[in-house]
Design an enzyme around this catalytic site. Structure first.
Site, PDB file in Angstrom:
ATOM      1  N   ALA A  85       0.836  -1.218   0.000  1.00  0.00           N
ATOM      2  CA  ALA A  85       0.000   0.000   0.000  1.00  0.00           C
ATOM      3  C   ALA A  85       0.861   1.253   0.000  1.00  0.00           C
ATOM      4  CB  ALA A  85      -0.928  -0.012   1.216  1.00  0.00           C
ATOM      5  N   THR A 128      11.282   0.343  -3.888  1.00  0.00           N
ATOM      6  CA  THR A 128      11.505   0.675  -5.293  1.00  0.00           C
ATOM      7  C   THR A 128      12.968   1.003  -5.558  1.00  0.00           C
ATOM      8  OG1 THR A 128      11.021   2.368  -6.964  1.00  0.00           O
ATOM      9  CG2 THR A 128      10.768   3.033  -4.681  1.00  0.00           C
ATOM     10  N   ASP A 129      13.384   0.787  -6.802  1.00  0.00           N
ATOM     11  CA  ASP A 129      14.763   1.160  -7.176  1.00  0.00           C
ATOM     12  C   ASP A 129      14.965   2.677  -7.128  1.00  0.00           C
ATOM     13  OD1 ASP A 129      13.271   1.839  -9.438  1.00  0.00           O
ATOM     14  OD2 ASP A 129      14.480   0.683 -10.856  1.00  0.00           O
ATOM     15  N   GLU A 130      13.843   3.440  -7.118  1.00  0.00           N
ATOM     16  CA  GLU A 130      13.970   4.903  -7.144  1.00  0.00           C
ATOM     17  C   GLU A 130      14.609   5.462  -5.885  1.00  0.00           C
ATOM     18  OE1 GLU A 130      10.757   7.222  -8.591  1.00  0.00           O
ATOM     19  OE2 GLU A 130      10.147   5.729 -10.054  1.00  0.00           O
ATOM     20  N   TYR A 155       8.085  11.272  -3.915  1.00  0.00           N
ATOM     21  CA  TYR A 155       7.691   9.853  -3.861  1.00  0.00           C
ATOM     22  C   TYR A 155       8.859   8.989  -3.392  1.00  0.00           C
ATOM     23  CZ  TYR A 155       7.265   5.076  -5.613  1.00  0.00           C
ATOM     24  OH  TYR A 155       7.285   3.699  -5.718  1.00  0.00           O
ATOM     25  N   LYS A 159       9.495   6.744   0.062  1.00  0.00           N
ATOM     26  CA  LYS A 159       9.780   5.302   0.065  1.00  0.00           C
ATOM     27  C   LYS A 159      11.112   5.033   0.782  1.00  0.00           C
ATOM     28  CE  LYS A 159       7.746   2.381  -1.691  1.00  0.00           C
ATOM     29  NZ  LYS A 159       6.589   1.553  -1.217  1.00  0.00           N
TER      30      LYS A 159
HETATM   31  P1  NAD Z   1      -0.899   1.389  -7.037  1.00  0.00           P
HETATM   32  O1  NAD Z   1      -0.918   2.869  -6.917  1.00  0.00           O
HETATM   33  O2  NAD Z   1      -1.421   0.745  -8.262  1.00  0.00           O
HETATM   34  O3  NAD Z   1      -1.702   0.739  -5.814  1.00  0.00           O
HETATM   35  C1  NAD Z   1      -1.575   1.209  -4.508  1.00  0.00           C
HETATM   36  C2  NAD Z   1      -2.693   0.566  -3.670  1.00  0.00           C
HETATM   37  O4  NAD Z   1      -2.517   1.001  -2.312  1.00  0.00           O
HETATM   38  C3  NAD Z   1      -4.101   1.007  -4.096  1.00  0.00           C
HETATM   39  O5  NAD Z   1      -4.969  -0.097  -4.137  1.00  0.00           O
HETATM   40  C4  NAD Z   1      -4.526   1.977  -2.994  1.00  0.00           C
HETATM   41  O6  NAD Z   1      -5.927   2.009  -2.786  1.00  0.00           O
HETATM   42  C5  NAD Z   1      -3.785   1.411  -1.796  1.00  0.00           C
HETATM   43  N1  NAD Z   1      -3.568   2.424  -0.754  1.00  0.00           N
HETATM   44  C6  NAD Z   1      -3.058   3.673  -0.923  1.00  0.00           C
HETATM   45  N2  NAD Z   1      -3.056   4.334   0.260  1.00  0.00           N
HETATM   46  C7  NAD Z   1      -3.539   3.464   1.190  1.00  0.00           C
HETATM   47  C8  NAD Z   1      -3.768   3.554   2.593  1.00  0.00           C
HETATM   48  N3  NAD Z   1      -3.506   4.680   3.262  1.00  0.00           N
HETATM   49  N4  NAD Z   1      -4.272   2.491   3.235  1.00  0.00           N
HETATM   50  C9  NAD Z   1      -4.573   1.342   2.555  1.00  0.00           C
HETATM   51  N5  NAD Z   1      -4.384   1.205   1.224  1.00  0.00           N
HETATM   52  C10 NAD Z   1      -3.873   2.254   0.551  1.00  0.00           C
HETATM   53  O7  NAD Z   1       0.591   0.976  -6.732  1.00  0.00           O
HETATM   54  P2  NAD Z   1       1.521  -0.125  -7.454  1.00  0.00           P
HETATM   55  O8  NAD Z   1       2.073   0.435  -8.688  1.00  0.00           O
HETATM   56  O9  NAD Z   1       0.794  -1.407  -7.472  1.00  0.00           O
HETATM   57  O10 NAD Z   1       2.716  -0.192  -6.390  1.00  0.00           O
HETATM   58  C11 NAD Z   1       2.608  -1.043  -5.248  1.00  0.00           C
HETATM   59  C12 NAD Z   1       3.872  -0.915  -4.419  1.00  0.00           C
HETATM   60  O11 NAD Z   1       4.989  -1.301  -5.196  1.00  0.00           O
HETATM   61  C13 NAD Z   1       4.149   0.496  -3.925  1.00  0.00           C
HETATM   62  O12 NAD Z   1       4.648   0.420  -2.611  1.00  0.00           O
HETATM   63  C14 NAD Z   1       5.224   1.013  -4.870  1.00  0.00           C
HETATM   64  O13 NAD Z   1       6.055   1.952  -4.228  1.00  0.00           O
HETATM   65  C15 NAD Z   1       5.973  -0.277  -5.193  1.00  0.00           C
HETATM   66  N6  NAD Z   1       6.623  -0.334  -6.517  1.00  0.00           N
HETATM   67  C16 NAD Z   1       5.905  -0.063  -7.647  1.00  0.00           C
HETATM   68  C17 NAD Z   1       6.528  -0.210  -8.892  1.00  0.00           C
HETATM   69  C18 NAD Z   1       5.781   0.046 -10.183  1.00  0.00           C
HETATM   70  O14 NAD Z   1       6.391   0.011 -11.246  1.00  0.00           O
HETATM   71  N7  NAD Z   1       4.466   0.277 -10.168  1.00  0.00           N
HETATM   72  C19 NAD Z   1       7.865  -0.601  -8.955  1.00  0.00           C
HETATM   73  C20 NAD Z   1       8.564  -0.821  -7.771  1.00  0.00           C
HETATM   74  C21 NAD Z   1       7.923  -0.715  -6.562  1.00  0.00           C
HETATM   75  O1  DAU Z   2      11.221   2.344 -10.873  1.00  0.00           O
HETATM   76  C1  DAU Z   2      10.126   1.946 -10.125  1.00  0.00           C
HETATM   77  C2  DAU Z   2       9.055   3.001 -10.153  1.00  0.00           C
HETATM   78  O2  DAU Z   2       8.489   2.961 -11.456  1.00  0.00           O
HETATM   79  C3  DAU Z   2       7.987   2.806  -9.088  1.00  0.00           C
HETATM   80  O3  DAU Z   2       8.568   2.950  -7.821  1.00  0.00           O
HETATM   81  C4  DAU Z   2       6.850   3.830  -9.260  1.00  0.00           C
HETATM   82  O4  DAU Z   2       5.814   3.547  -8.346  1.00  0.00           O
HETATM   83  C5  DAU Z   2       6.321   3.701 -10.672  1.00  0.00           C
HETATM   84  O5  DAU Z   2       5.312   4.683 -10.883  1.00  0.00           O
HETATM   85  C6  DAU Z   2       7.441   3.880 -11.691  1.00  0.00           C
HETATM   86  O6  DAU Z   2       7.942   5.231 -11.651  1.00  0.00           O
HETATM   87  P1  DAU Z   2       8.314   6.025 -12.998  1.00  0.00           P
HETATM   88  O7  DAU Z   2       8.266   7.462 -12.708  1.00  0.00           O
HETATM   89  O8  DAU Z   2       9.561   5.479 -13.603  1.00  0.00           O
HETATM   90  O9  DAU Z   2       7.081   5.528 -13.930  1.00  0.00           O
HETATM   91  P2  DAU Z   2       6.142   6.360 -14.947  1.00  0.00           P
HETATM   92  O10 DAU Z   2       5.332   5.336 -15.689  1.00  0.00           O
HETATM   93  O11 DAU Z   2       5.440   7.467 -14.293  1.00  0.00           O
HETATM   94  O12 DAU Z   2       7.198   6.973 -15.956  1.00  0.00           O
HETATM   95  C7  DAU Z   2       8.092   6.140 -16.691  1.00  0.00           C
HETATM   96  C8  DAU Z   2       8.951   7.056 -17.537  1.00  0.00           C
HETATM   97  O13 DAU Z   2       8.124   7.649 -18.551  1.00  0.00           O
HETATM   98  C9  DAU Z   2       9.579   8.195 -16.769  1.00  0.00           C
HETATM   99  O14 DAU Z   2      10.885   8.446 -17.277  1.00  0.00           O
HETATM  100  C10 DAU Z   2       8.671   9.390 -17.078  1.00  0.00           C
HETATM  101  C11 DAU Z   2       8.150   9.081 -18.473  1.00  0.00           C
HETATM  102  N1  DAU Z   2       6.787   9.553 -18.750  1.00  0.00           N
HETATM  103  C12 DAU Z   2       5.798   9.233 -17.880  1.00  0.00           C
HETATM  104  C13 DAU Z   2       4.506   9.678 -18.072  1.00  0.00           C
HETATM  105  C14 DAU Z   2       3.417   9.339 -17.086  1.00  0.00           C
HETATM  106  C15 DAU Z   2       6.522  10.293 -19.881  1.00  0.00           C
HETATM  107  O15 DAU Z   2       7.435  10.558 -20.705  1.00  0.00           O
HETATM  108  N2  DAU Z   2       5.238  10.728 -20.095  1.00  0.00           N
HETATM  109  C16 DAU Z   2       4.226  10.484 -19.227  1.00  0.00           C
HETATM  110  O16 DAU Z   2       3.084  10.925 -19.469  1.00  0.00           O
END
Ligand code: NAD
Ligand code: DAU
Length: 339
Positions: A85, A128-130, A155, A159
């Site tokens: 979450a 996250t790697d970020e 963000y 994290k």
């Molecule tokens: P997402 O935004 O799709 O989902 C987040 C979920 O958390 C949602 O269902 C939301 O309702 C719930 N949530 C938010 N605030 C809450 C709260 N206060 N209490 C209970 N639930 C709550 O996120 P995601 O992309 O699935 O990412 C999930 C996890 O993985 C995050 O911790 C993110 O940092 C990490 N992560 C994401 C990516 C990626 O590429 N998406 C990569 C690496 C790590």
């Molecule tokens: O690396 C892991 C992370 O990847 C997670 O921790 C985050 O939760 C997840 O959102 C993601 O972060 P990014 O910022 O890398 O993902 P995003 O899809 O937002 O963007 C990917 C790349 O694309 C980034 O360099 C920004 C660019 N971008 C993104 C959007 C939304 C665009 O050029 N145009 C856009 O409209």
């Protein structure tokens, strides 16, 4: 048969949702509790197929609400916690950072404290790697688990802060924890604010695709199914207190990703619109996953197979993302982009 209770936080979101489905199906002997407050990013329609299964339970709750979370832990006595979450979108953290501190930092501390009080077998924190900041364009450099934390966005700073709390609960109280740091995921149920699902949905509807700057920033893409398997491995085999990096070894510039999708859908590159760059835009992420691979994990998707599967999923499931983009999402989109 070993009966275990697993709390998955954020199981209505993208990765948590895929993980819940994976666990419910793979471990019928485990009871899976999905705790989610259902923000704009959470939806339960994705779980219709598993709702009738006896080993899946949903609890609507906010992880920041200490009393609610502590009572839940007292009642259910979870064995495992897998904590997804979070507020997850970098762009939203730039316009509204406060909620990221609330959910990602305070919410994590509330869960850690509840887990410490009742005692658990394993707490897996999905990071996250970020948190490592950015790499330059030298393709021989990678983030390892020893790379110093140097987050650049609100963000990633939130994290990284939560990672430090998880580490502190291990060092101070001996809480059995693992932290995973994964690269960019893609796949089914990816919310269409992120680059890949945003591009697919807009190309399918013949609308302009916003690309930040010159589209030369690099991300490493991992299919969400491979991420779920990696978390399963860490949950069951991870050594207490250790961090595990998870990467796809699929580095692409954003422009390459967008062009791949446009080409696969047979549309014109004129749909690409270069827009003002993201503030503090990290140049490149790339992961060294050697440590996790030593536990027996390997990704199964190449980017080429994964992106086609993901595009097809979005075509078959257009009702899911069309319902999302027709609501409050429009207000967000118009505020974020002027295209
Ligand atoms: P997402 O935004 O799709 O989902 C987040 C979920 O958390 C949602 O269902 C939301 O309702 C719930 N949530 C938010 N605030 C809450 C709260 N206060 N209490 C209970 N639930 C709550 O996120 P995601 O992309 O699935 O990412 C999930 C996890 O993985 C995050 O911790 C993110 O940092 C990490 N992560 C994401 C990516 C990626 O590429 N998406 C990569 C690496 C790590
Ligand atoms: O690396 C892991 C992370 O990847 C997670 O921790 C985050 O939760 C997840 O959102 C993601 O972060 P990014 O910022 O890398 O993902 P995003 O899809 O937002 O963007 C990917 C790349 O694309 C980034 O360099 C920004 C660019 N971008 C993104 C959007 C939304 C665009 O050029 N145009 C856009 O409209």
């Amino acid at each position: 048969m070993i009966k275990k209770k697993i709390l998955v936080t954020g199981g209505a979101g993208f990765i948590g949702g895929n993980f819940v489905q994976y666990m419910v199906e793979k471990y019928p002997e485990y009871e899976i509790f999905n705790v989610d407050v259902l923000t704009y990013a959470g939806d339960l329609t994705k779980h219709q197929a598993i709702e009738k299964q006896g080993n899946y339970h949903f609890v609507k709750a906010d992880i920041v609400e200490q009393d609610v979370i502590h009572s839940l832990f007292e009642k259910e006595k979870f064995d495992f916690v897998v904590h997804f979450a979070a507020e997850s979108h970098v762009d939203r953290s730039i316009t509204d950072p406060g909620i990221f501190v609330q959910t990602n930092v305070i919410g994590t501390q509330v869960l850690l404290e509840a887990a410490r009080r009742v005692g658990i077998t394993k707490f897996v924190h999905i990071s996250t790697d970020e948190v490592y900041g950015e790499l330059d364009f030298d393709p021989t450099t990678f983030f390892t688990e020893d790379t110093p934390l140097k987050p650049n966005s609100p963000y990633s700073a939130s994290k990284a802060s939560s990672d430090l709390l998880v580490r502190a609960y291990h060092e101070t109280y001996g809480l059995p924890v693992n932290i995973t740091r994964c690269s960019n995921n893609y796949g089914p149920y990816h919310f269409p604010e992120k680059l890949i699902p945003l591009t697919i949905s807009r190309v399918l509807t013949d609308e302009k695709v916003p690309v930040y700057g010159e589209g030369q920033n690099i991300r490493d893409w991992l299919h969400v199914f491979d991420h779920c398997v990696a978390i399963d491995v860490v949950l069951h085999k991870g050594v207490g207190g250790e961090v595990y990096n998870i990467g796809g070894n699929n580095e692409r510039t954003n422009l390459e990703v967008v062009k791949t999708i446009i080409q696969a859908l047979g549309k014109s590159e004129e749909l690409i619109e270069f827009v003002e760059d993201r503030l503090g835009h990290d140049k490149r992420y790339a992961i060294d996953s050697t440590k996790l691979k030593q536990l027996g994990w390997n990704p199964s998707f190449t980017f080429e197979t994964g992106i086609i599967q993901t595009i097809q999923w979005n075509i078959v499931n257009e009702e899911w993302w069309k319902q999302i983009i027709s609501g409050q999402y429009q207000t967000y989109f118009n505020k974020q982009y002027s295209i």
